[in-house]
Design a protein around this motif. Sequence first.
Motif, PDB file in Angstrom:
ATOM      1  N   ALA A  96     -46.501  25.026 -10.915  1.00 25.63           N
ATOM      2  CA  ALA A  96     -47.453  26.146  -9.438  1.00 25.63           C
ATOM      3  C   ALA A  96     -45.919  27.352  -9.514  1.00 25.63           C
ATOM      4  O   ALA A  96     -46.570  28.394  -9.260  1.00 25.63           O
ATOM      5  N   ASN A  97     -44.983  26.724  -9.750  1.00 26.61           N
ATOM      6  CA  ASN A  97     -43.811  27.780  -9.904  1.00 26.61           C
ATOM      7  C   ASN A  97     -43.736  28.033  -8.877  1.00 26.61           C
ATOM      8  O   ASN A  97     -42.852  29.301  -8.479  1.00 26.61           O
ATOM      9  N   VAL A 132     -53.209  20.856  -2.049  1.00 26.53           N
ATOM     10  CA  VAL A 132     -53.852  21.739  -2.330  1.00 26.53           C
ATOM     11  C   VAL A 132     -52.992  22.773  -2.689  1.00 26.53           C
ATOM     12  O   VAL A 132     -53.794  23.403  -3.585  1.00 26.53           O
ATOM     13  N   SER A 133     -52.329  23.433  -2.676  1.00 21.81           N
ATOM     14  CA  SER A 133     -51.191  24.503  -3.228  1.00 21.81           C
ATOM     15  C   SER A 133     -50.837  24.365  -4.843  1.00 21.81           C
ATOM     16  O   SER A 133     -51.863  25.401  -5.848  1.00 21.81           O
ATOM     17  N   CYS A 134     -51.039  22.841  -5.225  1.00 19.88           N
ATOM     18  CA  CYS A 134     -50.792  22.897  -6.383  1.00 19.88           C
ATOM     19  C   CYS A 134     -51.831  22.787  -7.773  1.00 19.88           C
ATOM     20  O   CYS A 134     -51.827  23.209  -8.432  1.00 19.88           O
ATOM     21  N   ARG A 135     -52.866  22.479  -6.811  1.00 20.39           N
ATOM     22  CA  ARG A 135     -54.288  22.795  -6.869  1.00 20.39           C
ATOM     23  C   ARG A 135     -54.859  23.776  -7.322  1.00 20.39           C
ATOM     24  O   ARG A 135     -55.073  24.556  -8.659  1.00 20.39           O
ATOM     25  N   VAL A 136     -53.928  24.100  -6.003  1.00 19.85           N
ATOM     26  CA  VAL A 136     -54.670  26.442  -6.691  1.00 19.85           C
ATOM     27  C   VAL A 136     -53.584  27.046  -7.698  1.00 19.85           C
ATOM     28  O   VAL A 136     -53.971  27.457  -9.137  1.00 19.85           O
ATOM     29  N   GLY A 137     -52.671  26.335  -7.485  1.00 22.73           N
ATOM     30  CA  GLY A 137     -51.356  27.438  -8.772  1.00 22.73           C
ATOM     31  C   GLY A 137     -50.718  26.751 -10.162  1.00 22.73           C
ATOM     32  O   GLY A 137     -50.250  27.176 -10.951  1.00 22.73           O
ATOM     33  N   TYR A 138     -52.136  24.999 -10.116  1.00 28.64           N
ATOM     34  CA  TYR A 138     -51.714  24.639 -11.453  1.00 28.64           C
ATOM     35  C   TYR A 138     -51.825  25.141 -12.685  1.00 28.64           C
ATOM     36  O   TYR A 138     -53.061  25.746 -12.946  1.00 28.64           O
ATOM     37  N   GLY A 139     -50.944  25.109 -13.559  1.00 30.93           N
ATOM     38  CA  GLY A 139     -51.145  26.038 -14.410  1.00 30.93           C
ATOM     39  C   GLY A 139     -50.876  27.602 -15.007  1.00 30.93           C
ATOM     40  O   GLY A 139     -50.952  28.082 -15.661  1.00 30.93           O
ATOM     41  N   ILE A 140     -50.886  28.196 -14.080  1.00 29.78           N
ATOM     42  CA  ILE A 140     -51.045  29.848 -13.766  1.00 29.78           C
ATOM     43  C   ILE A 140     -49.211  29.674 -13.549  1.00 29.78           C
ATOM     44  O   ILE A 140     -49.511  30.710 -13.141  1.00 29.78           O
ATOM     45  N   GLY A 141     -49.166  29.236 -13.166  1.00 25.67           N
ATOM     46  CA  GLY A 141     -47.457  29.459 -12.106  1.00 25.67           C
ATOM     47  C   GLY A 141     -46.755  30.695 -13.030  1.00 25.67           C
ATOM     48  O   GLY A 141     -46.398  31.869 -12.922  1.00 25.67           O
ATOM     49  N   GLU A 142     -46.425  30.279 -13.627  1.00 22.77           N
ATOM     50  CA  GLU A 142     -45.375  30.941 -14.828  1.00 22.77           C
ATOM     51  C   GLU A 142     -46.293  32.118 -15.100  1.00 22.77           C
ATOM     52  O   GLU A 142     -45.674  33.336 -15.765  1.00 22.77           O
ATOM     53  N   THR A 145     -46.156  34.357 -12.648  1.00 22.17           N
ATOM     54  CA  THR A 145     -44.933  35.013 -12.295  1.00 22.17           C
ATOM     55  C   THR A 145     -44.476  36.130 -13.280  1.00 22.17           C
ATOM     56  O   THR A 145     -43.980  37.259 -12.963  1.00 22.17           O
ATOM     57  N   GLU A 146     -44.785  36.135 -14.988  1.00 19.79           N
ATOM     58  CA  GLU A 146     -44.760  36.769 -15.766  1.00 19.79           C
ATOM     59  C   GLU A 146     -45.387  38.545 -15.712  1.00 19.79           C
ATOM     60  O   GLU A 146     -44.988  39.329 -16.030  1.00 19.79           O
ATOM     61  N   ARG A 147     -46.148  38.359 -14.387  1.00 21.22           N
ATOM     62  CA  ARG A 147     -47.354  39.318 -14.645  1.00 21.22           C
ATOM     63  C   ARG A 147     -46.124  40.124 -13.258  1.00 21.22           C
ATOM     64  O   ARG A 147     -47.134  40.950 -12.758  1.00 21.22           O
ATOM     65  N   GLY A 148     -45.189  39.316 -12.507  1.00 21.56           N
ATOM     66  CA  GLY A 148     -44.404  39.878 -11.380  1.00 21.56           C
ATOM     67  C   GLY A 148     -44.710  39.259  -9.714  1.00 21.56           C
ATOM     68  O   GLY A 148     -44.136  39.954  -9.409  1.00 21.56           O
ATOM     69  N   TRP A 149     -45.527  38.744  -9.949  1.00 28.65           N
ATOM     70  CA  TRP A 149     -45.869  37.735  -8.890  1.00 28.65           C
ATOM     71  C   TRP A 149     -45.137  36.769  -8.451  1.00 28.65           C
ATOM     72  O   TRP A 149     -44.281  35.661  -8.964  1.00 28.65           O
ATOM     73  N   HIS A 150     -43.975  36.966  -7.105  1.00 28.27           N
ATOM     74  CA  HIS A 150     -43.525  35.367  -6.574  1.00 28.27           C
ATOM     75  C   HIS A 150     -44.252  34.184  -6.037  1.00 28.27           C
ATOM     76  O   HIS A 150     -45.261  34.595  -5.220  1.00 28.27           O
ATOM     77  N   CYS A 151     -44.762  33.236  -6.904  1.00 29.37           N
ATOM     78  CA  CYS A 151     -45.525  32.494  -6.443  1.00 29.37           C
ATOM     79  C   CYS A 151     -45.503  31.574  -4.765  1.00 29.37           C
ATOM     80  O   CYS A 151     -46.685  31.400  -4.500  1.00 29.37           O
ATOM     81  N   THR A 152     -44.146  31.150  -4.901  1.00 29.24           N
ATOM     82  CA  THR A 152     -44.042  31.215  -3.448  1.00 29.24           C
ATOM     83  C   THR A 152     -44.379  32.091  -2.644  1.00 29.24           C
ATOM     84  O   THR A 152     -45.216  31.504  -1.768  1.00 29.24           O
ATOM     85  N   GLY A 153     -44.441  33.587  -2.190  1.00 27.63           N
ATOM     86  CA  GLY A 153     -44.912  33.857  -1.786  1.00 27.63           C
ATOM     87  C   GLY A 153     -46.971  34.190  -1.061  1.00 27.63           C
ATOM     88  O   GLY A 153     -47.534  34.257  -0.033  1.00 27.63           O
ATOM     89  N   ILE A 154     -47.488  33.298  -3.007  1.00 31.00           N
ATOM     90  CA  ILE A 154     -49.189  33.514  -2.731  1.00 31.00           C
ATOM     91  C   ILE A 154     -49.273  31.896  -2.377  1.00 31.00           C
ATOM     92  O   ILE A 154     -49.913  31.561  -1.926  1.00 31.00           O
ATOM     93  N   PHE A 155     -48.707  30.714  -3.958  1.00 28.17           N
ATOM     94  CA  PHE A 155     -49.233  29.239  -3.245  1.00 28.17           C
ATOM     95  C   PHE A 155     -48.911  28.781  -2.088  1.00 28.17           C
ATOM     96  O   PHE A 155     -48.961  28.103  -1.421  1.00 28.17           O
TER      97      PHE A 155
END
Length: 431
Positions: A96-97, A132-142, A145-155
């Motif tokens: 989930a990065n 729960v946060s891992c299931r939502v972010g699983y596999g799309i974290g990177e 991030t590549e698209r400019g979002w900070h995953c910590t703020g989201i997941f």
Amino acid sequence: MNNTQKIANYIYEASTRKIPEEVLDYARMCLADWLSVAKGAKGEEAASVVYETTKENHQRGKSTLLLGGVADALTAALCNGTLAHCLDFDDTHIKANTHTSAPLFAATLALGEELGATEEEVLRAFITGFEVSCRVGYGIGEIVTERGWHCTGIFGTIASAASACVLLKLNESQIINALSAAATQASGFTVSFGTMAKPFHAGKAAFNGLMGAKLAKNGFVAQQDMFALNGGFVQALVQDKVSGLTPANFDHWEILQNSFKPYAACHLTHPAVDCAKKLLASLSLEEVESIEVEVGELAMQVTGHKTGKPSSPLEAKFDVKYCVALALNHSDLMVKDFSEQAIQNQKTLQLTKLLNIKASKAMGYTSAKLIAHLKGGKQQTFEVAISKGHPGNPIHWEDMKIKFSHLVTDENLWNDIQRFGTTKPISILTN
């Protein structure tokens, strides 16, 4: 049952779920990491600015502020979540990065104190939020991030909301509204990395998740299928639609895949740092004419296009050239190596001139390669497939104690962490 309902049902059943001792122990390690990096950051300006800005809310609640005093749970979550991410030394879930514990423990402990929850209830809520946060972010974290979002703020927002739902004992309908109300607030941009805004993202994630749950408890109604596999949430984050969400599957414990940082810098710099340490074990720098450092494309994007001469300690943490030079200068890359004084060290700055950083498709999040060109015309290669701290090359309690002791001097606090979840009052924050 759609994906959102599966997630809500998992949260709703948290109070009756049997949690293996291994998982509880890993959650305690997350707590040790969280407390060490939070307490070690007490001199950081980003945290003090947030603390001072929220002064009007201080002394109005029961939740401990690690910089002193108490406040309502929302304010404590904001302040302590920011503090915990200031050093950029906190744990990361790679798939989930996300620096999950920074916002999640901030929100969970703040609400736990407000409600008078037991340590066991807090630990259970934390683990639920993490899963729960891992299931939502699983596999799309990177990808995110590549698209400019900070995953910590989201997941991290989703994690905090899920945990709060457990502590507030919300029903499944309320949980869906809480998660949705939290998710619609989630944000944070990678362009803010290297500034005070990055740790603020973690504080806001704790605040936003907690706010979402509190709103739902009071009747707030929001989108009913926020986590549809190809729905609006993921389409907003990944607008080119190259990926959707992974269907929620709770048949294993993602917390056991958490990563802990041995170095006080961006995780993406760690593989190259480990390569530099390998070089030092085999060569004298006097033999070296130049060094090529191959890193993953995301590492290049976030940390590679830097000069090696950071203008601030925050910037230094996101400069792979500087971090590798620190390692070559026999540094242990602890907090002291990212001070105003350290970033002016002439030997470190001179070593950056040896380095050429480039992206390689063969390298990923945890891997890097270093090619040393020697003065006699030969070359030697050093490669790391999994950098220290990740699953497959994990740190253990003895490693965590070394990190903890660099940041915290209270031996009693370390002992209390080992017992967390076995006593009723939440006293650990006031030690």
